[in-house]
Design an enzyme around this catalytic site. Sequence first.
Site, short mmCIF file in Angstrom:
data_model
loop_
_atom_site.label_atom_id
_atom_site.label_comp_id
_atom_site.label_asym_id
_atom_site.label_seq_id
_atom_site.Cartn_x
_atom_site.Cartn_y
_atom_site.Cartn_z
N ASP B 361 -4.06 57.91 -14.81
CA ASP B 361 -4.71 59.20 -14.63
C ASP B 361 -3.64 60.17 -14.14
O ASP B 361 -2.89 59.85 -13.21
CB ASP B 361 -5.84 59.05 -13.59
CG ASP B 361 -6.56 60.37 -13.27
OD1 ASP B 361 -5.97 61.45 -13.50
OD2 ASP B 361 -7.69 60.32 -12.78
N TYR B 364 -2.57 60.84 -10.44
CA TYR B 364 -1.75 59.91 -9.65
C TYR B 364 -0.26 60.19 -9.81
O TYR B 364 0.55 59.59 -9.11
CB TYR B 364 -2.10 58.46 -9.99
CG TYR B 364 -3.52 58.12 -9.61
CD1 TYR B 364 -3.93 58.21 -8.28
CD2 TYR B 364 -4.47 57.79 -10.56
CE1 TYR B 364 -5.24 57.96 -7.92
CE2 TYR B 364 -5.78 57.53 -10.21
CZ TYR B 364 -6.16 57.62 -8.88
OH TYR B 364 -7.46 57.38 -8.53
#
Lengths: 568, 527
Positions: B361, B364
Amino acid sequence: MPPKNKVATKPKATESAPATITTTTTNPTTTTSTSQPASQPSEPTTVLERSQHRYEQTRPFEAARRQHGLSKLSKEDQKGWICDQLLHLTDRLPAASRSRLLGPKASKEIWWTINGTNSIVRGLKYKHKSEPHTTWGTDRDGHDVGSYSIERFDERTKKRIALTALQVSSRVFRENVEREKRGYVDARSGQEVIVTEREIDEEKVRRSKMAALKKELYGEITGKLASSVEWEDVVPIPHEEPEGALAAIAYPAEYAEAMSYLRAVMSKKEYSPRCLRLTEHIIAMNAAHYTVWLYRAANIFALGLSIPEEIEWLNEVALANLKNYQIWHHRHLLVEHYYPTIASDPTALAQFAKQERDFLIAILSEDTKNYHVWSYRSWLVGKLGMWEDEEELKSIETLIDEDVRNNSAWSHRFFLVFSNPKYATPGKGATERDEKVTQELVDREVKYAQEKTYLAPQNQSPWNYMRGVLVKGGQQLASVQGFVEEFVVKLGEGEEEEEVRSTHALDLLAEIYAEKGENEKADLCLRRLAEKWDRIRGGYWEWRRKCLTKSAKVVEEETEKVEAVAVA
Amino acid sequence: MVVRTKGARCRNRAIFIRKFPKQKGNMAASNPTSRPNLDAITDDDFEYVDEEFGSSYSPDQVQPQPEPMIPDLFKQPPLVKDDLITDTSRLQDQTVDHCLPFLAGEDGPLELNDYGLPRLNREKHVKFLKQSLGPLPGRFVAMDASRPWFLYWCLSGLTMMGENVSSYRESVIATARTMQNESGGFGGGHGQLSHLATTYSVILAIALVGGEDAYDVIDRKGMWKWLCTLKQPDGGFQVCMGGEEDIRGAYIAAVIITLLDLPLDLTPESPAYDGGRSNLLTGIAEYVRSCQTFEGGISSQPNNEAHGAYAFCALACLALLDNPRRVIPSYLDVPRLVSWLSYRQYAPEGGFSGRTNKLVDGCYSHWVGGCFPLLEACLGSSGSGSKEKNRTATGLAAAPETLYSREGLIRYILTCCQDQTKRGGLRDKPYKMSDAYHTNYVLSGLSSAQHQWDLDSDPLPLSEGETTPTMAALGADSIWNVFPYIDDNDQIYEDSDRVRPIHPAYAIPQKNVAGIKAYFQGRSGFA
């Protein structure tokens, strides 16, 4: 254009236009009694047309001037026009100033002329084209009511009258509520004013009618709360924000209204069933509203409401809002509050624990790795002391069986097994050895992890788990060397020969070799990871290799030191 | 606070693009006739180009399409893969399938450089963030309690992309005022309770627009009193009155205390008040320690699963308490943490995931990617202040130039995280909607991948008898130097796509940290 001669009009009048409006200057009234055929060829179809029409009927001279120009009018009509103008100009002045302005003689002449023409004294005012709207105003869609057809307008008028009537009755009702509150005694009956249930019901009906009418007539949305009898006494605090505030949201009317009531009741620290309903109303629109959730909890505790009932309601909300975490803190607060009431009753406690677990299983089946649910679950285990509960461990095993890669389930298992206060040393870090952990437990868990590793060797969860277990139990990593080596074949024996079924095995193998001081072997593992098997972590493997030489150096230095001391 | 570049070498390396990209690893054979990306070559080396290519390059000649230089690592599924299919592997495979065309530059008619990467679409992302500052339509009502976050995400993202956000000063002031409560702290909006998360974002937004008028909005005394009521006996902080206690609370409290230079004393109203022995920072590092899990990562609260966002909170919190070189190894198991963080990076995607066996994602890029500057400082790899460069406080080897694959992360960000439609903005992964949150944190991650941080100070000596620092916020004043990160191989992105650096712990530019600190420093009283 067919003239629409209605009454005793003179046909010539229409035909002789545009020179004059009235053929008979002595009797222009005839014109006023007819419609102005030239300018108003047909029945008015809209309200605006009708008022124009009426204007022209009441002000024939002015209408004629507008149509033809003053100079085209006959002398008599001009005179009539002047009188009409003067009359209307001075219309608003008090009689005394009027006579002062014009003088008695002039006034007299004007009135004489007016009377002579049978003109209508109270003419209508003219609407200028430049004005955006007629005096009729706009409807809910912003349309000019003046553009309505006559029938539609009459309909609207009826509704307005109905609304006014309702508003009057409603005001009477509100006054009675006020009187009841003050213990007011009715002078006529000599009894205290009492608002009956029936009256309240009637008022409810009335308010919904009023709201519907207001919406229909003006597009005004009366929020549910503003029209509710229940919220009568609360003065809402509207959202206050300066023009141009950042990230401003165009709140839906219902939400804005509810929030303004929430601000009002919160500022008064009111805790009541209606506040509880208000929080539910807001949560339905915005479940991520932490303030509302905390206020809801405060209401429940202040009112001493049933926690199990609240939890039941919450289950529905949680299932509808899987990603929301305020829900889980709310649940946490509820259980904190509820726990003391069942703490001394093992049966009740066990039953409650079961209920909670059942729900957690249900929600985790929808979203197996939901962080907030798992956080709540681990907290609950500690709170209710579910450590020894076999069902808890079993349900985790079910989840791992369903998806052996569910790392949340693995984490929960680690917590369940190694944080059990029965044997775990409090305050021990998760990556620290705990002397109180038995060999038996370590063996059981290592075996479990290994069994699961065979299912999918590249799945990191059981590898991390096993390593964690070994560290907790203070066991050498080398104790699993045999197992680990199963996944790494002929390392460094050539591209064709070498086979790695799990990079995690290779990683752990490097650690095992390092632990045993076999740095060259460890280095080979790390090198192969960096070169081939796990290149994305090249920088990390390089660092691990540096750590090897470093620890070797440290060992060397220390040995030298020891030797030096020994020699000395 | 010193911000310097490493002089000529850096500048040159940053600008120059190798004309014939060097072949890397076991990359597919590149086309020997591939021609350089002429757009990327600056005037400085133009003559050079002429000399080299003058004979062979002719615009009229039909040139074979250059094969973009994309290493196999980012074009193929991982080497080791299990046959067993579960929900997790299904989602993972689907994500790889979604990402591969983007990574290979096959997702559309985008202009790619020699390394197969599109440009950072600044104009669209800037426009997207400006739009996200509102006014927002009614469907954003679910974000009503998070409006301050929009201020921070948008202003921070804009700042990183080089926009001057001081023009938002007046509106930030006006908006922040309605969010502040008389009892201290900022809530999500008018009539909402003060919350640490919303307070954090308002304060950072204020720091980003800067100026005394903006700083003056903050009721420092109220803030201090309110923080005291949130402080818990175990060292952590509740996020709001009656709210949960978690590691976000610890990080945010450290940010607020150090930026506003709040007194550390506790009020008698504080749940942690013990007659004056404890202060606001007492036990906070121990709380952070209790959140490290058996995997090595950090969880939101003790006993939960390790999660990327909380790893950043933990490291940044500690780095504000004391010199990271000393404090991080004192409280955390560094080798396990480094291992766990490193495993968050996936190939072929190149991006980071937040947990073991979860998907990559874009956000992150910051939460996990942003841990590396702090870790590298902890491992003392580049500390110019330290004489003994190879020796770190941990007894571990100094970190190499980079612990993770910066190339992988930058590839993921530029190919998969950019919404290339009219909408703009950055996102979680392909086929997800961009939003202000991801736009900001993807850019933060890009920024940290493009820069190198150097901690220029040694830990201050401990007072006598101390084994660990007494938590006096000694780390907040650590001197950090930043340089553009220069890859020893090639820089795969255009130099103009480098976004601005942000402070490794405060996540806003150093200049803004210095501005707000200077204003509040030494105001120990509440004059």
